[in-house]
Write a protein that holds these residues in place. Structure first.
Motif, short mmCIF file in Angstrom:
data_model
loop_
_atom_site.label_atom_id
_atom_site.label_comp_id
_atom_site.label_asym_id
_atom_site.label_seq_id
_atom_site.Cartn_x
_atom_site.Cartn_y
_atom_site.Cartn_z
N VAL A 160 -8.02 -112.06 -122.06
CA VAL A 160 -7.01 -113.11 -122.07
C VAL A 160 -7.26 -114.10 -123.21
CG1 VAL A 160 -6.00 -115.02 -120.76
CG2 VAL A 160 -6.59 -112.88 -119.59
N ASP A 161 -8.52 -114.47 -123.41
CA ASP A 161 -8.84 -115.39 -124.50
C ASP A 161 -8.38 -114.83 -125.84
OD1 ASP A 161 -10.04 -117.14 -122.73
OD2 ASP A 161 -12.09 -116.47 -123.14
N ASP A 162 -8.55 -113.52 -126.04
CA ASP A 162 -8.19 -112.91 -127.32
C ASP A 162 -6.69 -112.68 -127.47
OD1 ASP A 162 -10.80 -112.88 -128.16
OD2 ASP A 162 -11.17 -110.78 -127.67
N LEU A 163 -6.01 -112.29 -126.40
CA LEU A 163 -4.58 -111.98 -126.47
C LEU A 163 -3.70 -113.21 -126.25
CD1 LEU A 163 -4.26 -108.59 -124.52
CD2 LEU A 163 -4.31 -108.94 -127.00
N GLY A 164 -4.25 -114.22 -125.61
CA GLY A 164 -3.45 -115.38 -125.25
C GLY A 164 -2.80 -115.26 -123.90
N ASP A 165 -2.89 -114.11 -123.29
CA ASP A 165 -2.37 -113.86 -121.94
C ASP A 165 -2.93 -112.52 -121.47
OD1 ASP A 165 -0.98 -114.16 -119.58
OD2 ASP A 165 1.01 -114.31 -120.51
N ALA A 166 -2.72 -112.20 -120.22
CA ALA A 166 -3.12 -110.88 -119.73
C ALA A 166 -2.18 -109.82 -120.29
CB ALA A 166 -3.07 -110.86 -118.20
N PRO A 167 -2.65 -108.59 -120.46
CA PRO A 167 -1.77 -107.51 -120.90
C PRO A 167 -0.86 -107.08 -119.77
CG PRO A 167 -3.93 -106.64 -120.36
CD PRO A 167 -4.03 -108.13 -120.23
N ASP A 168 0.12 -106.22 -120.10
CA ASP A 168 0.99 -105.67 -119.06
C ASP A 168 0.22 -104.70 -118.17
OD1 ASP A 168 3.42 -106.97 -119.86
OD2 ASP A 168 3.49 -105.59 -121.56
N MET A 169 -0.71 -103.98 -118.77
CA MET A 169 -1.53 -103.06 -117.99
C MET A 169 -2.91 -102.95 -118.59
SD MET A 169 0.17 -99.34 -118.95
CE MET A 169 1.79 -99.85 -118.38
N LEU A 170 -3.88 -102.71 -117.73
CA LEU A 170 -5.25 -102.48 -118.16
C LEU A 170 -5.70 -101.13 -117.63
CD1 LEU A 170 -8.08 -104.57 -119.01
CD2 LEU A 170 -8.61 -103.15 -117.02
N CYS A 171 -6.15 -100.26 -118.52
CA CYS A 171 -6.60 -98.92 -118.15
C CYS A 171 -8.12 -98.88 -118.21
CB CYS A 171 -6.01 -97.88 -119.10
SG CYS A 171 -4.21 -97.82 -119.10
N VAL A 172 -8.73 -98.34 -117.16
CA VAL A 172 -10.18 -98.38 -117.06
C VAL A 172 -10.69 -97.11 -116.38
CG1 VAL A 172 -10.04 -99.67 -114.89
CG2 VAL A 172 -12.13 -99.81 -116.26
N PRO A 173 -11.82 -96.56 -116.86
CA PRO A 173 -12.43 -95.43 -116.15
C PRO A 173 -12.93 -95.89 -114.78
CG PRO A 173 -13.34 -95.69 -118.37
CD PRO A 173 -12.57 -96.93 -118.08
N VAL A 174 -12.92 -94.99 -113.82
CA VAL A 174 -13.39 -95.32 -112.48
C VAL A 174 -14.47 -94.35 -112.05
CG1 VAL A 174 -12.76 -95.50 -110.04
CG2 VAL A 174 -11.21 -96.39 -111.80
N GLY A 175 -15.66 -94.87 -111.80
CA GLY A 175 -16.76 -94.09 -111.27
C GLY A 175 -17.14 -94.67 -109.92
N ASN A 176 -18.04 -95.66 -109.94
CA ASN A 176 -18.42 -96.35 -108.70
C ASN A 176 -17.42 -97.45 -108.35
OD1 ASN A 176 -20.33 -95.90 -106.73
ND2 ASN A 176 -21.73 -97.47 -107.45
N ALA A 177 -16.45 -97.67 -109.24
CA ALA A 177 -15.29 -98.56 -109.03
C ALA A 177 -15.63 -100.04 -109.04
CB ALA A 177 -14.55 -98.20 -107.73
N GLY A 178 -16.79 -100.40 -109.56
CA GLY A 178 -17.12 -101.81 -109.70
C GLY A 178 -16.34 -102.48 -110.81
N ASN A 179 -16.05 -101.76 -111.89
CA ASN A 179 -15.42 -102.38 -113.05
C ASN A 179 -13.95 -102.73 -112.79
OD1 ASN A 179 -16.19 -103.39 -115.53
ND2 ASN A 179 -15.62 -101.57 -116.68
N ILE A 180 -13.22 -101.83 -112.16
CA ILE A 180 -11.81 -102.13 -111.87
C ILE A 180 -11.72 -103.31 -110.91
CG2 ILE A 180 -11.59 -100.48 -109.94
CD1 ILE A 180 -8.74 -99.87 -111.02
N THR A 181 -12.69 -103.41 -110.00
CA THR A 181 -12.76 -104.53 -109.06
C THR A 181 -13.02 -105.84 -109.80
OG1 THR A 181 -13.62 -103.06 -107.33
CG2 THR A 181 -13.99 -105.42 -107.05
N SER A 182 -13.96 -105.80 -110.74
CA SER A 182 -14.35 -107.03 -111.43
C SER A 182 -13.26 -107.52 -112.38
CB SER A 182 -15.67 -106.83 -112.17
OG SER A 182 -15.58 -105.79 -113.12
N TYR A 183 -12.60 -106.61 -113.09
CA TYR A 183 -11.51 -107.04 -113.98
C TYR A 183 -10.41 -107.73 -113.20
CZ TYR A 183 -12.84 -105.05 -118.52
OH TYR A 183 -13.45 -104.80 -119.73
#
Length: 356
Positions: free
Chosen positions: A171-194
């Motif tokens: 958000v700091d870099d774009l000035g807002d959130a993107p329309d979508m964020l794509c992320v790999p999912v393994g233990n699923a901690g990263n999608i949760t944290s974003y």
């Protein structure tokens, strides 16, 4: 100089005056605009979040800074994790810097050499478990019950807190959130944290919208997408080779709350995206990272419009984590020549078609 995620985002983190400001300089990773894949898809803007630029080469360092800070604050002297590679490298690095004994359990024969070498170099004690990640994680959870030791896997809520700072940076870099964020999912901690990070920034009035969260698993290791545990997960993307994710329930919640999805991509799609990123975008990531890009490219076939959208693909780890994949898949043969100017010039002679 970047102060690390705790120093930069302490107002958004569960820290106090007694929390040590643990850092190896994590965070502040580049957000690079696509020059090839994005225009091909018709995106308004496609960006790659290069988490492989963190100190140990993966996004794990963000959460590890917080987990180690918490361990130090509570007086722990040892930390433990199960890992497919990146968590072990990060835990070992931060543990060594702050004088903590680090124990890592890895699935025997299933960890990429680059990651295992890191844990070795940092001096962790490494136990190779005869089984997969889920077997190693189950053993670790049993050990946590009987030992005075800090768990630093993503079940540790402080890991999630540290990892959410990547959403702040987007958000700091774009000035807002993107329309979508794509992320790999393994233990699923990263999608949760974003998702946590995007929500906290929106609540603070620092962004005007929330993205759709698009998570992608490898088809041979896709328990969330399939809706059932996978007992013997198999994929070239070793970092997401997990058949029973610890954060499964929260990943489903993120999918539903964001109006997103958790789907799967085949190894062939992952490897195709991996090579395209390197050869068309100049970005070398580990195979699991490319699942986010493979997933984005698949979205039109799934009925999801990407034209005119702003999208961010999280590239979770550096390509040097898994040099074997590049060696076996890049298919570039070494050319041998005598150490002689005329011989080299002859090999590089130019005709109308370019290099001979």
């Amino acid at each position: 100089m970047f102060s690390g995620v705790i120093g930069r985002y302490k107002d958004f983190l569960p820290v106090s005056g007694s929390t040590p400001e643990v850092t190896l300089g994590e965070g502040g990773t580049p957000l690079v605009r696509s020059r090839s894949i994005g225009p091909m898809l018709g995106c308004e803007g496609l960006y790659f979040k290069l988490e492989g630029c963190n100190p140990t080469g993966s996004f794990k360092d963000r959460g590890m800074a917080m987990a180690i800070a918490r361990a130090l604050e509570t007086g722990r002297e040892r930390v433990i994790c199960a890992s497919t590679g990146n968590t072990s490298a990060s835990a070992a690095a931060y543990g060594s810097r702050y004088g903590l004994e680090t124990l890592v359990l890895v699935p025997a024969g299933e960890v990429a050499l680059g990651k295992l070498a890191q844990a070795m170099a940092y001096g962790a004690r490494i136990l190779a478990v005869g089984g997969n990640f889920d077997d190693a994680f189950r053993t670790v959870m049993g050990l946590v019950d009987i030992l005075d030791i800090e768990l630093v896997n993503s079940l540790n809520p402080y890991r999630i807190q540290g990892q959410k700072t990547a959403a702040f940076e987007v958000v700091d870099d774009l000035g807002d959130a993107p329309d979508m964020l794509c992320v790999p999912v393994g233990n699923a901690g990263n999608i949760t944290s974003y998702w946590l990070g995007f929500n906290e920034y929106a609540k603070a009035g620092l962004s005007r919208k929330l993205p759709r969260m698009m998570g992608f698993q490898a088809s041979g290791s896709a328990p969330i997408a399939l809706g059932r545990r996978v007992d013997n997960p198999e994929t070239v993307a070793t970092a997401i080779r997990i058949g029973n994710p610890a954060n499964w329930e929260s990943a489903n919640r993120v999918r539903d709350e964001s109006g997103g999805m958790i789907d799967m991509v085949a190894d062939e799609e992952i490897l195709s995206a991996y090579l395209r990123l390197a050869r068309e975008e100049g970005v070398f990531c580990e195979p699991a990272s490319a699942a986010s890009v493979a997933g984005l490219m698949r979205l039109p076939d799934l009925g999801v419009e990407v034209k005119g959208k702003t999208a961010v693909c999280v590239l979770t780890g550096n390509g040097l984590k898994d040099p074997g994949t590049a060696e076996s898949r890049a298919l570039v043969e070494m050319e041998y020549v005598a150490p002689d100017l005329e011989a080299v010039a002859s090999m590089l002679s130019v005709d109308a078609g370019g290099w001979r």
